[in-house]
Design a protein around this motif. Sequence first.
Motif, PDB file in Angstrom:
ATOM      1  N   UNK A   1      23.180 -95.333  45.058  1.00  0.00           N
ATOM      2  CA  UNK A   1      23.560 -96.720  44.823  1.00  0.00           C
ATOM      3  C   UNK A   1      22.909 -97.124  43.507  1.00  0.00           C
ATOM      4  N   UNK A   2      23.722 -97.558  42.555  1.00  0.00           N
ATOM      5  CA  UNK A   2      23.208 -97.930  41.237  1.00  0.00           C
ATOM      6  C   UNK A   2      23.440 -99.415  41.013  1.00  0.00           C
ATOM      7  N   UNK A   3      22.361-100.111  40.706  1.00  0.00           N
ATOM      8  CA  UNK A   3      22.407-101.534  40.371  1.00  0.00           C
ATOM      9  C   UNK A   3      22.200-101.620  38.857  1.00  0.00           C
TER      10      UNK A   3
ATOM     11  N   UNK B   1      20.689-101.686  52.500  1.00  0.00           N
ATOM     12  CA  UNK B   1      22.027-101.927  51.948  1.00  0.00           C
ATOM     13  C   UNK B   1      22.469-100.816  51.001  1.00  0.00           C
ATOM     14  N   UNK B   2      21.595 -99.858  50.739  1.00  0.00           N
ATOM     15  CA  UNK B   2      21.942 -98.769  49.826  1.00  0.00           C
ATOM     16  C   UNK B   2      22.495 -97.564  50.568  1.00  0.00           C
ATOM     17  N   UNK B   3      23.191 -96.728  49.816  1.00  0.00           N
ATOM     18  CA  UNK B   3      23.632 -95.424  50.320  1.00  0.00           C
ATOM     19  C   UNK B   3      22.936 -94.394  49.455  1.00  0.00           C
TER      20      UNK B   3
ATOM     21  N   UNK C   1      18.451 -95.439  45.769  1.00  0.00           N
ATOM     22  CA  UNK C   1      18.661 -96.730  45.128  1.00  0.00           C
ATOM     23  C   UNK C   1      18.102 -96.612  43.726  1.00  0.00           C
ATOM     24  N   UNK C   2      18.940 -96.881  42.722  1.00  0.00           N
ATOM     25  CA  UNK C   2      18.505 -96.790  41.348  1.00  0.00           C
ATOM     26  C   UNK C   2      18.922 -98.047  40.593  1.00  0.00           C
ATOM     27  N   UNK C   3      18.111 -98.412  39.599  1.00  0.00           N
ATOM     28  CA  UNK C   3      18.441 -99.513  38.720  1.00  0.00           C
ATOM     29  C   UNK C   3      18.610 -98.939  37.318  1.00  0.00           C
TER      30      UNK C   3
ATOM     31  N   UNK D   1      17.484-105.361  43.834  1.00  0.00           N
ATOM     32  CA  UNK D   1      17.584-103.967  44.268  1.00  0.00           C
ATOM     33  C   UNK D   1      16.508-103.631  45.289  1.00  0.00           C
ATOM     34  N   UNK D   2      15.307-104.136  45.081  1.00  0.00           N
ATOM     35  CA  UNK D   2      14.215-103.884  46.019  1.00  0.00           C
ATOM     36  C   UNK D   2      14.511-104.509  47.379  1.00  0.00           C
TER      37      UNK D   2
END
Length: 63
Positions: free
Chosen positions: A34-36, A53-55, A58-60, A45-46
């Motif tokens: 999941x990219x924000x 809520x991520x798959x 989790x990356x920003x 994102x945190x």
Amino acid sequence: MEGFLLHDYADQFPQAVREIRGWIDAGRLQSRTTIIEGFEALPRALIKLFEGANIGKMMVRTD
């Protein structure tokens, strides 16, 4: 429920790496991410991470 410790199977690690690498190369095993977008989205994102809520990872992405 039953678990195991990785070091219990350390002797099988090289074989496991070969098999998993084969699955990745063949496209049978894929990672999800999941990219924000944007540094300003870090707090959101945190929160999403802790809400589940991520798959996958989790990356920003910051540019």
